[in-house]
Design an enzyme around this catalytic site. Structure first.
Site, short mmCIF file in Angstrom:
data_model
loop_
_atom_site.label_atom_id
_atom_site.label_comp_id
_atom_site.label_asym_id
_atom_site.label_seq_id
_atom_site.Cartn_x
_atom_site.Cartn_y
_atom_site.Cartn_z
N GLY A 15 -3.43 4.87 12.54
CA GLY A 15 -5.14 4.72 11.52
C GLY A 15 -4.83 5.53 10.60
N MET A 95 -1.18 -5.60 13.43
CA MET A 95 -0.03 -6.23 13.56
C MET A 95 0.28 -7.81 14.07
SD MET A 95 1.65 -3.27 13.00
CE MET A 95 3.54 -4.24 13.58
N ASN A 112 -3.15 -5.44 1.70
CA ASN A 112 -2.34 -4.74 3.10
C ASN A 112 -1.36 -4.00 2.56
OD1 ASN A 112 -0.87 -4.47 5.95
ND2 ASN A 112 0.63 -5.79 4.81
N HIS A 114 2.58 -1.87 3.35
CA HIS A 114 3.98 -2.23 3.82
C HIS A 114 4.51 -1.30 3.47
CE1 HIS A 114 6.93 -5.44 5.64
NE2 HIS A 114 7.87 -4.98 4.50
N GLU A 147 -0.96 -16.45 1.76
CA GLU A 147 -0.92 -17.80 2.81
C GLU A 147 0.84 -17.07 3.22
OE1 GLU A 147 -2.22 -21.04 3.03
OE2 GLU A 147 -4.51 -20.41 2.19
N GLY A 148 1.74 -16.39 2.93
CA GLY A 148 2.85 -16.50 2.96
C GLY A 148 2.97 -14.60 3.83
N ASP A 150 3.70 -11.27 3.98
CA ASP A 150 4.21 -9.83 2.87
C ASP A 150 4.57 -10.11 1.76
OD1 ASP A 150 4.36 -8.40 4.91
OD2 ASP A 150 5.82 -8.02 5.01
N GLU A 179 2.65 7.07 1.32
CA GLU A 179 1.59 5.04 1.85
C GLU A 179 -0.03 6.12 1.24
OE1 GLU A 179 3.55 2.24 5.47
OE2 GLU A 179 2.05 3.76 5.51
C1 GRF Z 1 2.27 2.04 7.62
O1 GRF Z 1 4.05 1.95 8.01
C2 GRF Z 1 2.04 0.81 7.64
O2 GRF Z 1 2.45 0.64 6.50
C3 GRF Z 1 2.90 -0.35 8.55
O3 GRF Z 1 2.22 0.10 9.27
C4 GRF Z 1 1.41 1.41 9.66
C5 GRF Z 1 0.91 1.48 10.13
O4 GRF Z 1 -0.18 2.92 10.48
N1 GRF Z 1 2.06 -1.87 7.84
P1 GRF Z 1 -1.06 4.01 10.34
O5 GRF Z 1 -1.49 3.18 11.41
O6 GRF Z 1 -1.47 3.88 9.44
O7 GRF Z 1 -0.85 4.92 10.89
#
Ligand code: GRF
Length: 213
Positions: A15, A95, A112, A114, A147-148, A150, A179
């Site tokens: 998180g 996930m 999302n 990625h 709908e795909g 990523d 991120e």
């Molecule tokens: C991140 O690297 C994100 O890009 C991927 O999963 C990871 C989640 O990390 N989808 P966190 O749980 O936010 O620390």
């Protein structure tokens, strides 16, 4: 300006991205509210983070499926998100692949993050894919979910160098720093009503200078 953006976060793990969003809101750098945090992993750390900030958190089992959110579980996620007044769904390390019912319930409001520069390296552990491929830059992408897998329209991307001697862990850690800037930035643009999806492209309308880094 419309109503304040009400974010429902879905995550399965640490998180840290949810934390960056909560921190941006608390610092006054993002005009939004996290109304709930939902997880498919009962002991996920993301729930502790929510509790620390007084945000309702809840485990909702997504069984019997392993990698998708479908059927009764999806209905329950949507019901709880709506009960908390969510107007936007933020996938932050969730996930599972969300299915059309979620996208229909929150049209162009499911985002999302990625850990790669899409469209390169979709799917799992993409920082490892980048390292193994030998790219010189890696990065992250915040996108609308379609709908795909990523494949949705891209909102924000940030890149990092791949350094000599990088391991999957060191590269992922460097990507995660970006991120934590990218998600609040994308949400600031969404909250300010500055995003316009045209086909598969996102146009960003002119606005005030971003308060992010
Ligand atoms: C991140 O690297 C994100 O890009 C991927 O999963 C990871 C989640 O990390 N989808 P966190 O749980 O936010 O620390």
């Amino acid at each position: 300006m419309g109503e304040k953006l009400k974010i429902g976060v879905l995550g399965s793990g640490s998180g840290s991205n949810a934390q960056s969003i909560i921190d941006a809101i608390e610092a006054g750098a993002l005009d939004a509210e996290v109304v709930c945090v939902l997880t498919d992993v009962e002991d996920a750390r993301i729930l502790e983070r929510a509790a620390t900030h007084g945000i309702p958190g809840r485990f909702i089992s997504a069984a019997p499926f392993k990698t998708k959110l479908d059927g009764a579980a999806e209905t329950e996620y949507i019901r709880v998100l709506q009960a908390h007044g969510a107007t936007c769904v933020v996938l932050a390390g969730f996930m599972r692949i969300v299915k059309p019912a979620m996208l229909k319930a929150f049209p162009q409001r499911v985002l999302n993050i990625h850990p790669a520069l899409l469209p390169a390296f979709p799917g799992m552990a993409s920082w490892k894919q980048a390292l193994e491929y030998g790219t010189r830059v890696a990065g992250c992408t915040v996108h609308f979910v379609d709908e795909g897998t990523d494949t949705g329209p891209i909102i924000v991307q940030r890149c990092v160098p791949v350094e000599p001697g990088d391991t999957p862990e060191t590269l992922h850690a460097r990507i995660q720093i970006e991120e934590h800037l990218a998600y609040p930035e994308a949400l600031r643009l969404l909250a300010a009503g500055r995003l316009n999806v045209v086909g598969r492209r996102v146009e960003v309308r002119e606005g005030e200078v971003s308060s992010g880094q």
